[in-house]
Design a protein around this motif. Structure first.
Motif, mmCIF file in Angstrom:
data_model
loop_
_atom_site.group_PDB
_atom_site.id
_atom_site.type_symbol
_atom_site.label_atom_id
_atom_site.label_comp_id
_atom_site.label_asym_id
_atom_site.label_seq_id
_atom_site.Cartn_x
_atom_site.Cartn_y
_atom_site.Cartn_z
ATOM 1 N N LYS A 73 -9.702 37.094 -44.432
ATOM 2 C CA LYS A 73 -9.549 36.290 -43.076
ATOM 3 C C LYS A 73 -8.673 35.440 -43.055
ATOM 4 C CE LYS A 73 -14.327 36.657 -41.517
ATOM 5 N NZ LYS A 73 -15.544 35.873 -41.212
ATOM 6 N N VAL A 74 -8.071 34.526 -44.034
ATOM 7 C CA VAL A 74 -7.153 33.749 -44.171
ATOM 8 C C VAL A 74 -5.686 34.357 -44.096
ATOM 9 C CG1 VAL A 74 -5.754 31.704 -45.393
ATOM 10 C CG2 VAL A 74 -8.305 31.740 -44.830
ATOM 11 N N ALA A 75 -5.477 35.448 -45.094
ATOM 12 C CA ALA A 75 -4.493 36.291 -44.957
ATOM 13 C C ALA A 75 -4.218 36.834 -43.793
ATOM 14 C CB ALA A 75 -4.746 37.348 -45.958
ATOM 15 N N GLN A 76 -5.281 37.413 -43.014
ATOM 16 C CA GLN A 76 -4.947 38.155 -41.719
ATOM 17 C C GLN A 76 -4.400 37.288 -40.792
ATOM 18 O OE1 GLN A 76 -8.378 39.760 -40.267
ATOM 19 N NE2 GLN A 76 -7.592 40.858 -38.395
ATOM 20 N N MET A 77 -5.144 36.079 -40.520
ATOM 21 C CA MET A 77 -4.629 34.997 -39.796
ATOM 22 C C MET A 77 -3.421 34.580 -39.966
ATOM 23 S SD MET A 77 -8.336 32.769 -39.532
ATOM 24 C CE MET A 77 -7.393 31.617 -38.595
ATOM 25 N N MET A 78 -2.954 34.330 -41.194
ATOM 26 C CA MET A 78 -1.631 34.033 -41.780
ATOM 27 C C MET A 78 -0.691 35.075 -41.195
ATOM 28 S SD MET A 78 -1.862 32.093 -45.456
ATOM 29 C CE MET A 78 -0.207 31.751 -45.567
ATOM 30 N N ALA A 79 -1.026 36.457 -41.391
ATOM 31 C CA ALA A 79 -0.051 37.589 -41.067
ATOM 32 C C ALA A 79 0.092 37.467 -39.534
ATOM 33 C CB ALA A 79 -0.778 38.854 -41.571
ATOM 34 N N GLN A 80 -0.963 37.383 -38.655
ATOM 35 C CA GLN A 80 -0.831 37.192 -37.292
ATOM 36 C C GLN A 80 -0.048 36.001 -36.887
ATOM 37 O OE1 GLN A 80 -4.893 37.265 -35.959
ATOM 38 N NE2 GLN A 80 -5.211 39.412 -36.230
ATOM 39 N N ALA A 81 -0.204 35.052 -37.482
ATOM 40 C CA ALA A 81 0.606 34.032 -37.273
ATOM 41 C C ALA A 81 2.111 34.215 -37.488
ATOM 42 C CB ALA A 81 0.188 32.639 -38.080
ATOM 43 N N ARG A 82 2.524 34.837 -38.648
ATOM 44 C CA ARG A 82 3.954 35.389 -38.818
ATOM 45 C C ARG A 82 4.562 36.110 -37.737
ATOM 46 N NH1 ARG A 82 2.032 34.903 -44.523
ATOM 47 N NH2 ARG A 82 1.716 37.234 -44.201
ATOM 48 N N LYS A 83 3.476 37.069 -37.344
ATOM 49 C CA LYS A 83 3.990 38.073 -36.448
ATOM 50 C C LYS A 83 4.217 37.332 -35.108
ATOM 51 C CE LYS A 83 2.118 42.032 -33.885
ATOM 52 N NZ LYS A 83 1.025 42.956 -33.743
ATOM 53 N N TYR A 84 3.270 36.454 -34.656
ATOM 54 C CA TYR A 84 3.383 35.761 -33.343
ATOM 55 C C TYR A 84 4.751 34.979 -33.633
ATOM 56 C CZ TYR A 84 -1.125 37.091 -32.141
ATOM 57 O OH TYR A 84 -2.426 37.800 -31.976
ATOM 58 N N GLU A 85 4.981 34.465 -34.840
ATOM 59 C CA GLU A 85 6.298 33.602 -34.817
ATOM 60 C C GLU A 85 7.575 34.460 -34.761
ATOM 61 O OE1 GLU A 85 8.109 30.316 -37.962
ATOM 62 O OE2 GLU A 85 6.303 31.583 -38.365
ATOM 63 N N ALA A 86 7.358 35.691 -35.182
ATOM 64 C CA ALA A 86 8.714 36.561 -35.220
ATOM 65 C C ALA A 86 8.798 37.118 -33.625
ATOM 66 C CB ALA A 86 8.404 37.771 -36.021
ATOM 67 N N GLN A 87 7.829 37.472 -32.859
ATOM 68 C CA GLN A 87 7.896 37.701 -31.783
ATOM 69 C C GLN A 87 8.174 36.687 -30.877
ATOM 70 O OE1 GLN A 87 3.886 39.100 -30.630
ATOM 71 N NE2 GLN A 87 4.123 41.053 -31.652
ATOM 72 N N GLY A 88 7.848 35.447 -31.033
ATOM 73 C CA GLY A 88 8.601 34.138 -30.262
ATOM 74 C C GLY A 88 10.014 34.083 -30.292
ATOM 75 N N ALA A 89 10.158 34.084 -31.804
ATOM 76 C CA ALA A 89 11.782 34.199 -32.028
ATOM 77 C C ALA A 89 12.734 35.176 -31.413
ATOM 78 C CB ALA A 89 12.020 33.891 -33.588
ATOM 79 N N LEU A 90 12.146 36.340 -31.454
ATOM 80 C CA LEU A 90 12.764 37.520 -30.933
ATOM 81 C C LEU A 90 12.900 37.444 -29.142
ATOM 82 C CD1 LEU A 90 14.023 40.194 -31.058
ATOM 83 C CD2 LEU A 90 11.844 41.444 -30.779
ATOM 84 N N ALA A 91 11.562 36.820 -28.539
ATOM 85 C CA ALA A 91 11.527 36.707 -27.146
ATOM 86 C C ALA A 91 12.639 35.631 -26.899
ATOM 87 C CB ALA A 91 10.347 36.332 -26.783
ATOM 88 N N GLU A 92 12.939 34.626 -27.759
ATOM 89 C CA GLU A 92 13.604 33.464 -27.449
ATOM 90 C C GLU A 92 15.328 34.071 -27.322
ATOM 91 O OE1 GLU A 92 14.830 28.995 -29.060
ATOM 92 O OE2 GLU A 92 13.346 30.294 -29.891
ATOM 93 N N GLN A 93 15.473 34.711 -28.511
ATOM 94 C CA GLN A 93 16.916 35.623 -28.540
ATOM 95 C C GLN A 93 16.942 36.354 -27.275
ATOM 96 O OE1 GLN A 93 17.076 37.559 -32.400
ATOM 97 N NE2 GLN A 93 16.993 35.498 -33.589
ATOM 98 N N VAL A 94 16.323 37.089 -26.877
ATOM 99 C CA VAL A 94 16.522 37.997 -25.710
ATOM 100 C C VAL A 94 16.720 37.045 -24.304
ATOM 101 C CG1 VAL A 94 15.237 39.726 -24.098
ATOM 102 C CG2 VAL A 94 15.120 39.899 -26.610
ATOM 103 N N ALA A 95 15.899 35.994 -24.316
ATOM 104 C CA ALA A 95 15.959 35.353 -23.188
ATOM 105 C C ALA A 95 17.358 34.596 -23.041
ATOM 106 C CB ALA A 95 14.839 33.979 -23.232
ATOM 107 N N GLN A 96 17.779 34.094 -24.278
ATOM 108 C CA GLN A 96 19.267 33.598 -24.540
ATOM 109 C C GLN A 96 20.287 34.582 -24.060
ATOM 110 O OE1 GLN A 96 19.526 31.810 -28.188
ATOM 111 N NE2 GLN A 96 17.897 29.948 -27.895
ATOM 112 N N LYS A 97 20.317 35.635 -24.589
ATOM 113 C CA LYS A 97 21.226 36.760 -24.292
ATOM 114 C C LYS A 97 21.504 36.988 -22.797
ATOM 115 C CE LYS A 97 22.594 41.277 -25.742
ATOM 116 N NZ LYS A 97 22.288 42.408 -26.400
ATOM 117 N N GLN A 98 20.126 37.252 -22.276
ATOM 118 C CA GLN A 98 20.024 37.427 -20.808
ATOM 119 C C GLN A 98 20.627 36.413 -20.086
ATOM 120 O OE1 GLN A 98 18.804 40.391 -19.621
ATOM 121 N NE2 GLN A 98 19.465 39.864 -17.577
ATOM 122 N N ALA A 99 20.353 35.006 -20.305
ATOM 123 C CA ALA A 99 20.892 34.005 -19.518
ATOM 124 C C ALA A 99 22.370 34.121 -19.791
ATOM 125 C CB ALA A 99 20.386 32.702 -20.121
ATOM 126 N N GLN A 100 23.049 34.319 -20.877
ATOM 127 C CA GLN A 100 24.296 34.539 -20.817
ATOM 128 C C GLN A 100 24.948 35.480 -20.121
ATOM 129 O OE1 GLN A 100 25.050 34.830 -25.155
ATOM 130 N NE2 GLN A 100 24.538 32.689 -25.738
#
Length: 580
Positions: A521-548
């Motif tokens: 369960k801890v490993a699964q939660m850590m994987a999900q946390a890394r996934k959510y972290e990556a998705q957040g970083a990607l969304a931020e990059q897309v938002a910045q590109k769109q703004a530009q």
């Protein structure tokens, strides 16, 4: 001191103590049911009756001694200061050596009986066994002991002389005092005995007052010992129950004797009245008066009388039942008075018949024992003085290395040494110790009540301790099922340990499975946390590109408007409307 002086002092002290000794002797006879005087016995035997003795005195004495024996006290020594604690612990162990001797309890029980009859005497002695010193104790019969005439203290600490009468075999006297001429007083075959007196006198010398011992008979001094004990004491411990205005010691018997005599007289009187008749007749009612009296007193008697004697009421028999009832009531009154004078009530005597709760009975029994405080205090003071002398003797005679064995409640048999180092040497100062008495054992009911209250308190605080305390309670209350309960508890513990051993592998596997599940369960939660972290970083990059991207057309339009100012006059909305 000369022989004539010893003899005069003995006669002086004998005359002063004679009344108390006779009263003590009579109390012992009453205890053993020898209570009726010779003239009363003669009358009862002449009538053909049975001697009746209602031994109230023995019942009271036995009850008092029973309570005393059931609550035997032991003396404990405590230090006055903190640095005295080690010495006090050592001395407590030494007193246990003395009190655990088989003769100790026997002597104390004899002392208690003698004390309630007026006075008790204990004697200390020294015995050497292969170089080791042992302190002995014995009870001296009061009938063989005399105290200084002018002693007024209940412990006889103010006395300057004591006399003890000895009746020993002739061979023993010759061994102790040499082949001298002795007056044989009992000349039985193979057993010739002589009377010898042992006198302890405090005499003035150049070095101060000294206790000396003399052995003598009616004609000469057999032996003189100067200061027999190193610490200059006499070996006796004396206790008097009560002392009257004539300086005569006495016991409980003086207060009970008159009531006991009344009860015995009344009981024998009532028995005689119930077994006898009183008849009155006129002389002309019978032919022979003597023959009529003899025949009428026989059971199932048929006696002829003259005509008209019965119809004319010339013969009458008096019924004494009313007198018997009145005497019986007075006897009951005397019984109650005897109980009151003894200091005991019905609960303490064990004769109460009214129904009460256990608590109420215990309270009334304790209240009924309050009258025994004088006796308990006298016995307690006597035992304290005994242990003071014992420890004083130990200090002066236990001077080399010795090993002792005692029985301890916690560890069973254990051994300890004295004089093997500086820490276990016996050296008692004048103000080092305090002597206290405490109950060595209580009655079974008192101990059970004490344990019940203690278990109630512990069960509410530490319930897991109750099971372990149960065997201790049963041992302390002298329960006959101690072994069965201990075996049951041991079997229960063994089964619990066996069950724990059997379930231990299963519990270990279950624990490992739960641990692996948690790790997954801890490993699964850590994987999900890394996934959510990556998705957040990607969304931020897309938002910045769109703004530009949105910002670039606006900058281009502003540049065109700067070159052609009229261009802003032509505005076209997304609906294609011309707003010029």
């Amino acid at each position: 001191m000369e022989h004539t002086q010893l003899k005069k002092l003995f006669e002086l002290d004998l005359s002063a103590n004679l009344s108390a000794l006779r009263e003590h002797e009579e109390s012992v006879k009453y205890y053993h049911a020898e209570q009726l005087p010779p003239d009363v016995k003669a009358v009862i035997e002449a009538r053909g009756g049975v001697k009746i003795v209602e031994n109230i005195y023995k019942m009271l004495v036995n009850k008092i001694l029973g309570y005393k024996i059931a609550s035997i006290q032991e003396i404990k020594v405590s230090g006055r200061q903190e640095q005295d604690k080690a010495l006090a612990d050592l001395l407590n162990d030494l007193t246990k050596v003395f009190s655990q001797n088989p003769q100790y309890d026997k002597s104390i029980i004899k002392k208690d009986f003698e004390l309630i009859n007026g006075m008790a005497v204990l004697e200390l002695g020294l015995k050497s066994d292969e170089g080791d010193i042992e302190i002995t104790l014995k009870s001296v019969p009061v009938k063989c002991f005399l105290i200084d005439k002018y002693s007024t203290d209940t412990s006889a600490n103010d006395a300057r002389r004591f006399h003890k009468c000895l009746n020993i075999p002739l061979s023993q006297a010759q061994r102790f005092f040499g082949m001298q001429n002795f007056e044989v007083v009992e000349n039985e075959e193979y057993d010739e005995r002589v009377n010898i007196k042992e006198t302890w006198i405090k005499e003035d010398t150049a070095g101060g007052e000294v206790w000396n011992r003399y052995f003598w008979d009616n004609y000469k001094i057999l032996k003189r010992e100067i200061k027999p004990f190193k610490n200059n004491i006499h070996p006796f411990v004396i206790g008097k129950f009560k002392i009257d205005h004539n300086n005569q010691w006495y016991g409980l018997f003086r207060e009970i004797k008159s009531l006991q005599d009344y009860i015995n007289f009344a009981e024998n009187r009532m028995a005689n009245m119930l077994g006898s008749i009183k008849g009155f007749y006129e002389q002309d009612a019978v032919k022979d008066g003597d023959e009529f009296a003899e025949n009428a007193s026989v059971d199932n008697a048929i006696v002829a009388v003259n005509p008209g004697a019965i119809s004319g009421n010339k013969i009458q028999f008096v019924n004494q039942n009313s007198n018997v009832v009145a005497i019986s009531q007075k006897v009951n009154e005397k019984r109650q008075i005897a109980k009151i004078l003894s200091g005991l009530n019905d609960e303490a005597l064990g004769v109460a018949q009214n129904r009460q709760s256990g608590v109420a009975i215990a309270q009334r029994r304790d209240a009924g024992l309050m009258g025994l405080q004088d006796y308990i205090k006298a016995s307690d003071e006597m035992e304290k003085e005994l242990f003071v002398k014992v420890l004083d003797l130990m200090q002066h005679y236990f001077t080399k290395k010795q090993t002792f064995k005692i029985v301890d409640k916690k560890v069973g048999e254990r051994y300890f040494e004295i004089n093997s180092n500086a820490e276990n040497r016996i050296k008692i100062g004048k103000f080092d110790l305090v002597y206290q008495s405490s109950l060595k054992m209580q009655g079974r009911e008192e101990r059970f009540a004490h344990w019940s209250e203690m278990l109630k308190t512990i069960s509410s605080i530490k319930p897991e301790l109750v099971g372990d305390l149960l065997p201790l309670m049963l041992k302390d209350t002298d329960s006959p099922i101690v072994a069965e309960v201990e075996e049951l508890i041991a079997n229960h513990k063994a089964l619990a340990e066996q069950s724990a051993q059997q379930t231990e592998p299963l519990q270990q596997a279950q624990f490992e499975l739960e641990l692996q599940t948690l790790q997954a369960k801890v490993a699964q939660m850590m994987a999900q946390a890394r996934k959510y972290e990556a998705q957040g970083a990607l969304a931020e990059q897309v938002a910045q590109k769109q703004a530009q991207e949105n910002l670039l057309p606006q900058q281009t339009q502003q540049n065109h408007e700067g070159e052609n100012p009229t261009a802003n006059k032509v505005l076209q909305t997304n609906k294609g409307l011309d707003l010029r």
